[in-house]
Structures are given as structure tokens and as C-alpha cells.
Design a protein around this motif. Structure first.
Motif, short mmCIF file in Angstrom:
data_model
loop_
_atom_site.label_atom_id
_atom_site.label_comp_id
_atom_site.label_asym_id
_atom_site.label_seq_id
_atom_site.Cartn_x
_atom_site.Cartn_y
_atom_site.Cartn_z
N GLU A 18 27.90 16.56 32.90
CA GLU A 18 28.96 15.68 32.39
C GLU A 18 30.04 16.47 31.65
N LEU A 19 29.63 17.48 30.89
CA LEU A 19 30.61 18.28 30.16
C LEU A 19 31.56 18.99 31.10
N LEU A 33 36.73 26.91 26.61
CA LEU A 33 35.86 25.74 26.66
C LEU A 33 36.69 24.46 26.54
N ASN A 34 36.25 23.41 27.23
CA ASN A 34 36.95 22.13 27.05
C ASN A 34 36.67 21.60 25.63
N PRO A 35 37.43 20.64 25.13
CA PRO A 35 37.30 20.23 23.73
C PRO A 35 35.91 19.77 23.33
N PHE A 51 33.38 11.44 21.52
CA PHE A 51 32.97 11.84 22.86
C PHE A 51 33.14 10.68 23.85
N PRO A 52 33.56 10.99 25.08
CA PRO A 52 33.53 9.97 26.13
C PRO A 52 32.10 9.49 26.35
N PRO A 59 24.00 11.48 27.45
CA PRO A 59 23.12 12.65 27.59
C PRO A 59 23.11 13.53 26.34
N LEU A 60 24.21 13.52 25.57
CA LEU A 60 24.24 14.31 24.34
C LEU A 60 23.26 13.75 23.32
#
Length: 215
Positions: free
Chosen positions: A144-145, A66-68, A116-117, A123-124
Motif C-alpha cells: 500500500e505504501l 521516500l513518499n510522505p 494516513f490514507p 495495514p499500518l
């Protein structure tokens, strides 16, 4: 837990989550330790917690690839399960109101552009108003993730939600045609068998250029 285990857990967070979230993640573990394992990639889930009454120390697993940002969200998701079951026992729904409140509480300190960017953060924040059982069920959040996944994105891949009815597409070498949206999934027909399946609208698909769309 001995110092060796503590350092191993800390090293996982240093490798897997955004830098500004490392201490918070470690503190959550240290407050109430559990077995924490990095798992091979699994198609059906990003992480896992299953309460076991016969275990004194419970276990959480998270996929290694998984990405960070996805890793961080998944980690908090599973810790929320762990703490919810400790508070309320096993008779509650896994993703019921008790879990949602715990998830919201644990993730709230991280909802910052220091972690988070901004393209994920918006959206988060919307997602966390009423979190779903999986971030993958939230089309705008997962879209986006996935921008931050390590593997190169094939430009031929898009999401099933984004194509029209009648589009012919491919998943894992199998050909399908999009038939009709349902409440949470999309009815699709396999080619050439004619069998019908319900497929997530968030599934990544590859368009068959020879058969772009049919009525």
C-alpha cells in the motif's frame, strides 16, 4: 539549538511529511534534539540511527526519496530507536520489546485518517500490533505504501511473493527462477550460473515474458 537550525528542521518536515503531522514531528525533535540529515537513497535501509557513546548529540538519517507516509513512519521508527537507547542503554536488542513499545507509543497519535490514507491506515494498524524491524518486511503494508511513491510504477513489475514456483524473473538485469519459499525469504536460482540466493518476498521483480514459468 539556535533558531536557524530549528527553522531548517521545521522546513524538512513541511516538505517531507503529511501536513497534519508536521507539528508533531517537530515537537518530537524539539523535546530532545538530535542531528537530522536527509540522505541519498540507500538500497539496504530507509533510515538509520546508531548510538554513539562518543557523541553528545546523536544522529538520525532518512532517505530523501521516500513518499510522505513512508518518510513519516521511518522517522518515528528511528526516533523510537533514539529514545529507547537513551532509556535502556546499548545492551538491549535493537528491535526488541523496549523499542516496540516506544515505537507504538510514538506512532499512536498519528494513527488517524487525518494523517494516513485509509488504504495505508488499516495495514499500518495491524503492523503496529507487533511491529517488525522494517516496514518493508510487512508485505501488505509495503504494498500500500508503494502506491504513493513519486516515480511512475512500471506495470511489468510485481512482487516475488505474488508469482508461482518456477517463474523466471528479473532483478536489476539478473535472471532468476523462483524455487521454494522459506520462513521469511524465497530460495531462487540465478540463470544461467545455477547459484542459489535467498531473496525477500517483497522484492519488486519483472517477469520475463519469454520464460513465464517452469515446473
Amino acid at each position: 539549538m539556535d533558531n536557524k537550525v530549528k527553522l531548517e528542521i521545521l522546513s524538512i518536515f513541511k516538505e517531507k511529511v503529511p501536513e497534519n503531522a508536521v507539528q508533531y514531528c517537530w515537537d518530537l525533535w524539539a523535546e530532545d534534539p538530535f542531528h537530522f540529515t536527509i540522505s541519498k537513497s540507500r538500497q539496504t535501509k530507509l533510515g538509520d540511527f546508531r548510538y554513539r557513546a562518543d557523541r553528545k548529540i546523536q544522529k538520525i538519517t532518512i532517505n530523501h526519496d521516500l513518499n510522505p507516509y513512508q518518510f513519516l513512519i521511518t522517522y518515528i521508527h528511528e526516533v523510537a530507536h533514539y529514545r529507547t537507547f537513551k532509556l535502556f542503554g546499548i545492551k538491549i536488542k535493537p528491535h526488541g520489546s523496549e523499542w516496540k513499545r516506544q515505537f507504538q507509543t510514538l506512532l499512536a497519535p498519528l494513527l488517524s485518517d487525518l494523517i494516513f490514507p485509509k488504504d495505508i491506515l488499516l495495514p499500518l494498524k495491524r503492523h503496529m500490533i507487533n511491529p517488525k524491524a522494517s516496514s518493508g518486511a510487512d508485505f501488505w503494508l509495503i504494498k500500500e505504501l508503494r502506491k504513493y511513491d513519486k516515480q511512475e510504477v512500471d506495470s511489468n513489475y510485481i512482487y516475488l511473493n505474488e508469482v508461482g514456483i518456477g517463474t523466471v524473473f528479473e532483478i536489476k538485469g539478473r535472471q532468476f527462477k523462483k524455487i521454494q519459499p522459506r520462513r521469511t525469504r524465497i530460495l531462487c536460482e540465478e540463470i544461467p550460473s545455477g547459484k542459489r540466493y535467498l531473496i525477500s518476498g517483497n522484492a519488486e521483480i519483472k517477469i520475463n515474458e519469454k520464460h513465464p514459468a517452469r515446473d
